[in-house]
Write a protein that holds these residues in place. Structure first.
Motif, short mmCIF file in Angstrom:
data_model
loop_
_atom_site.label_atom_id
_atom_site.label_comp_id
_atom_site.label_asym_id
_atom_site.label_seq_id
_atom_site.Cartn_x
_atom_site.Cartn_y
_atom_site.Cartn_z
N ALA A 1 -11.96 -5.50 17.06
CA ALA A 1 -10.99 -4.52 17.15
C ALA A 1 -10.33 -3.27 17.92
CB ALA A 1 -11.02 -4.57 15.37
N ILE A 2 -11.72 -2.34 18.70
CA ILE A 2 -11.09 -2.00 18.90
C ILE A 2 -10.63 -2.05 21.09
CG2 ILE A 2 -11.50 0.22 20.33
CD1 ILE A 2 -13.29 1.32 17.89
N ALA A 3 -11.19 -3.52 21.78
CA ALA A 3 -11.25 -3.63 22.33
C ALA A 3 -9.66 -4.25 22.19
CB ALA A 3 -12.42 -4.80 22.51
N ASN A 4 -9.79 -5.40 21.59
CA ASN A 4 -8.20 -5.90 21.29
C ASN A 4 -7.28 -4.86 21.88
OD1 ASN A 4 -5.96 -8.27 20.44
ND2 ASN A 4 -6.21 -6.59 18.73
N LEU A 5 -7.41 -3.93 20.62
CA LEU A 5 -6.55 -2.72 20.71
C LEU A 5 -6.26 -2.38 22.22
CD1 LEU A 5 -4.73 -1.29 18.20
CD2 LEU A 5 -6.80 0.33 18.11
N VAL A 6 -7.76 -2.28 22.56
CA VAL A 6 -6.72 -1.29 24.32
C VAL A 6 -6.02 -2.91 25.07
CG1 VAL A 6 -8.16 -0.79 26.03
CG2 VAL A 6 -9.25 -0.33 24.49
N VAL A 7 -6.71 -3.84 24.91
CA VAL A 7 -5.93 -4.97 25.38
C VAL A 7 -4.90 -4.73 25.47
CG1 VAL A 7 -5.24 -6.85 25.79
CG2 VAL A 7 -7.94 -6.48 25.91
N THR A 8 -3.96 -4.84 23.38
CA THR A 8 -3.06 -4.88 23.27
C THR A 8 -2.27 -3.64 23.58
OG1 THR A 8 -3.43 -5.87 21.44
CG2 THR A 8 -0.86 -4.94 21.06
N ALA A 9 -2.69 -2.25 23.89
CA ALA A 9 -1.94 -1.34 24.59
C ALA A 9 -1.48 -1.42 25.55
CB ALA A 9 -2.92 0.07 24.33
N VAL A 10 -3.01 -1.99 26.70
CA VAL A 10 -2.05 -2.62 28.05
C VAL A 10 -1.41 -3.18 28.01
CG1 VAL A 10 -3.36 -3.82 30.38
CG2 VAL A 10 -4.11 -2.10 28.89
N VAL A 11 -0.84 -4.20 27.28
CA VAL A 11 -0.24 -5.74 27.40
C VAL A 11 1.14 -4.73 27.22
CG1 VAL A 11 0.06 -7.56 26.31
CG2 VAL A 11 -1.31 -7.27 27.12
N VAL A 12 1.11 -4.25 25.99
CA VAL A 12 2.62 -3.08 25.12
C VAL A 12 3.34 -2.64 26.60
CG1 VAL A 12 2.91 -1.85 24.29
CG2 VAL A 12 2.51 -3.84 23.58
N ALA A 13 2.24 -1.50 27.82
CA ALA A 13 2.74 -0.44 28.11
C ALA A 13 2.85 -1.66 29.78
CB ALA A 13 1.10 0.21 28.89
N ARG B 1 1.17 -13.74 20.42
CA ARG B 1 1.99 -12.86 21.29
C ARG B 1 0.67 -11.91 21.92
NH1 ARG B 1 6.84 -11.27 19.41
NH2 ARG B 1 7.10 -9.80 20.29
N GLY B 2 -0.07 -11.70 23.50
CA GLY B 2 -0.49 -9.75 23.55
C GLY B 2 -2.11 -10.53 23.04
N GLY B 3 -1.78 -11.94 22.66
CA GLY B 3 -3.54 -12.24 22.55
C GLY B 3 -3.56 -11.09 20.91
N GLN B 4 -2.54 -11.41 20.50
CA GLN B 4 -3.26 -10.90 18.99
C GLN B 4 -3.62 -11.83 18.43
OE1 GLN B 4 -2.45 -7.77 17.54
NE2 GLN B 4 -2.03 -7.71 20.05
N LEU C 1 -7.84 -1.24 11.08
CA LEU C 1 -7.56 -1.79 13.33
C LEU C 1 -6.78 -2.80 13.63
CD1 LEU C 1 -11.01 0.14 14.99
CD2 LEU C 1 -8.18 0.89 14.60
N SER C 2 -7.28 -3.87 13.46
CA SER C 2 -6.20 -5.20 13.25
C SER C 2 -4.94 -5.31 13.45
CB SER C 2 -7.39 -6.41 13.01
OG SER C 2 -6.40 -6.64 11.36
N LEU C 3 -4.53 -4.45 12.51
CA LEU C 3 -2.97 -4.58 12.57
C LEU C 3 -2.18 -3.75 13.19
CD1 LEU C 3 -2.74 -4.62 8.60
CD2 LEU C 3 -2.81 -6.23 9.92
N VAL C 4 -3.37 -2.88 13.72
CA VAL C 4 -2.75 -1.74 14.99
C VAL C 4 -1.74 -2.11 16.47
CG1 VAL C 4 -2.78 0.57 16.55
CG2 VAL C 4 -4.16 -0.17 13.89
N GLY C 5 -2.71 -3.37 16.63
CA GLY C 5 -1.93 -4.34 17.38
C GLY C 5 -0.47 -5.19 17.37
#
Lengths: 175, 345
Positions: B331-343, B203-206, B167-171
């Protein structure tokens, strides 16, 4: 040509693993045969051009689910099982029945070559079939609702497993 | 490039990379003994060669000439297969890892990589996820309680932490938009705000994802503070208790090869791969990326050893609670934040 040879080779390995799974007496050997089946299936997917599916097959089935199988077998320390000769009914009805079903399925697959077109697996689509972008396109656009419904179903199953496996509150206090 | 030339170049590359990898494995062991020694106010190896630099060779010779014991109570086929499984999967994953740009010698042009596949990251994850069989089967086939406990711990731990690791790599994947490791490095080219390199860690909270990856990777490679599968104070040596000579050395090699793979992945995914100042004549320009990449991997390995010399071991319930109740939600929270940033961008 090389493609066909590799494909046939891994089909043989896959079937041999499946047969070995049934013949082995020890559960851990059977579980490892299943890993071989999963691995050779992944290679088949790869040879068909579905590299994303192949990778997921290895990561999810061979790398996670089968590890849990092996884990459970190790934890329960399951021993060798006894083989029986099988009942007479199984020999008389089961074997012809299994053969008949195999023939019917094979026949249906051979007959319905046209169904590949209906599924969108035409030579055109085949080039990009099974890569990450294609699958996500299908999963998150065309089949979004079934996908989400399935995920809820899986969640319910997980909850059920936890409820069944957890000891009741009264027992826990004693222990 | 003709097919014969391609095969020759590939074979040379495979041999070279295998040689470098195994040498790196040997010298990571040396580095670890040396650094931990100095951290504990000792010298570490000093006797064989200058600074003990020939110690790995001496160790190798010793392992080869030791008697290869097979205890009578083991389940032989799997007992023999387990170390092979561990070392084969640990070494294979190097096949898709790129080390630098393209190498041009005369008319031949080839990347610093055995093969570039468009699902490179998934291949590495898949192969390393199979490595757990080596540990689990060695624990079971040894037919000893310490080995079995070590094997059970290892399989539970590796399956648990694999989820957080993945999950940490999905961002990073969302930011890069590709599974190809070369593509991911290419996506980190350039700078933003003029001077900060465009690495994914910035970048993007990674940076959160990077620390999740770091922690999960320590658990995946069974390193302190997560080396419960071989906790010597409770389990003698865990899953490899019954192994000796070269079979034991194979587990050792697998562990260090996995460390190197993890370090390579961290450099590629978060630290910009082989990016760095390039200057000088043509041959130097071709080789400098290699140097920058090795420097990152070395720094990562040093942190590994540093942590080993600093932190005590977790308790097993702490390990599981940390993985499932802290790392996974994070990791899931990071995923959501990254998705918002990318969007939004």
């Amino acid at each position: 040509m090389l493609h066909l040879i590799l494909f046939s080779l891994f089909v043989i390995i896959c079937v041999a693993g499946a047969v070995n799974l049934l013949l082995q007496r020890h559960p851990i050997n059977s579980a490892l045969s299943l890993v071989v089946v999963m691995g050779s299936l992944a290679v088949e997917y790869l040879l068909l051009g579905a590299e994303f599916v192949a990778a997921i097959q290895v990561i999810v089935y061979a790398g996670a689910i089968m590890v849990l199988f092996v884990f459970v077998i190790m934890l329960l320390n399951a021993g060798e099982e006894e083989h029986t000769q099988g009942s007479r009914v199984a020999w008389l009805l089961g074997l012809p029945g299994a053969l008949a079903i195999t023939v019917v399925i094979a026949w249906a697959l051979v007959q319905s070559e046209g169904s590949a077109v209906a599924l969108g697996v035409t030579p055109d689509a085949q080039k990009a079939f099974g890569n990450a972008a294609d699958i996500s396109q299908l999963l998150f656009h065309q089949f979004l609702l079934p996908f989400e419904v399935t995920s809820i179903l899986v969640l319910i199953a997980i909850m059920g497993a936890v409820v069944l496996a957890a000891r009741p509150e009264s027992e826990r206090r004693e222990g | 490039m003709s097919i014969t030339l391609f095969i020759i170049v590939s074979v040379i590359k495979i041999a070279l990379i295998l040689f470098v990898l195994l040498t790196a494995v040997a010298y990571t062991v040396w580095l670890e003994r040396k650094v931990v020694g100095h951290m504990q106010n000792r010298w570490g190896p000093t006797r064989v060669g200058p600074f003990g630099l020939l110690q790995p060779a001496a160790d190798g010779v010793k392992f080869l000439f030791k008697e290869d014991l097979t205890p009578p109570h083991v389940y032989k086929p799997l007992y023999i297969a387990a170390p092979m499984i561990a070392v084969v999967f640990a070494v294979t994953s190097i096949a898709v890892i790129p080390f630098g740009n393209w190498l041009n010698v005369g008319k031949i042009s080839t990347p610093f990589q055995i093969t570039d596949v468009n699902i490179g990251l998934l291949v590495v994850l898949g192969i390393t996820s199979l490595g757990v069989y080596g540990v689990a089967l060695s624990g079971w086939s040894s037919n000893s309680k310490y080995s079995l406990l070590g094997g059970l711990r290892a399989s539970a731990q590796m399956v648990s932490y694999e989820i957080a690791l993945g999950l940490s790599l999905v961002g990073v994947l969302m930011l890069a938009g590709t599974f190809s490791l070369r593509g991911i490095v290419d996506a980190q080219a350039g700078h933003f705000w003029g001077f900060i390199p465009n690495w994914f860690i910035f970048r993007g909270g990674q940076i959160v994802a990077f620390f999740i990856y770091l922690t999960a990777a320590y658990a995946e490679t069974n390193r302190i503070p997560f080396d419960l599968p071989e906790a010597e104070t409770e389990l003698v040596a865990g899953y490899h208790t019954e192994y000796s000579a070269m079979k034991f050395a194979m587990f050792f090699m697998a562990e260090y090869a996995n460390m190197i793979t993890v370090a390579c992945l961290a450099s590629l995914l978060f630290l910009g791969g082989w990016r760095g100042p390039i200057f000088g004549p043509d041959w130097l320009q071709q080789l400098l990326p290699l140097f920058w990449f090795v420097l990152r991997v070395f720094a990562f390995l040093f942190v590994y050893i540093w942590v080993r010399g600093t932190l005590p071991r977790f308790r097993y319930d702490q390990l599981m609670a940390f993985g499932w109740k802290f790392l996974l939600p994070l990791a899931i929270a990071n995923l959501v934040v990254t998705a918002v940033v990318v969007a939004l961008t």
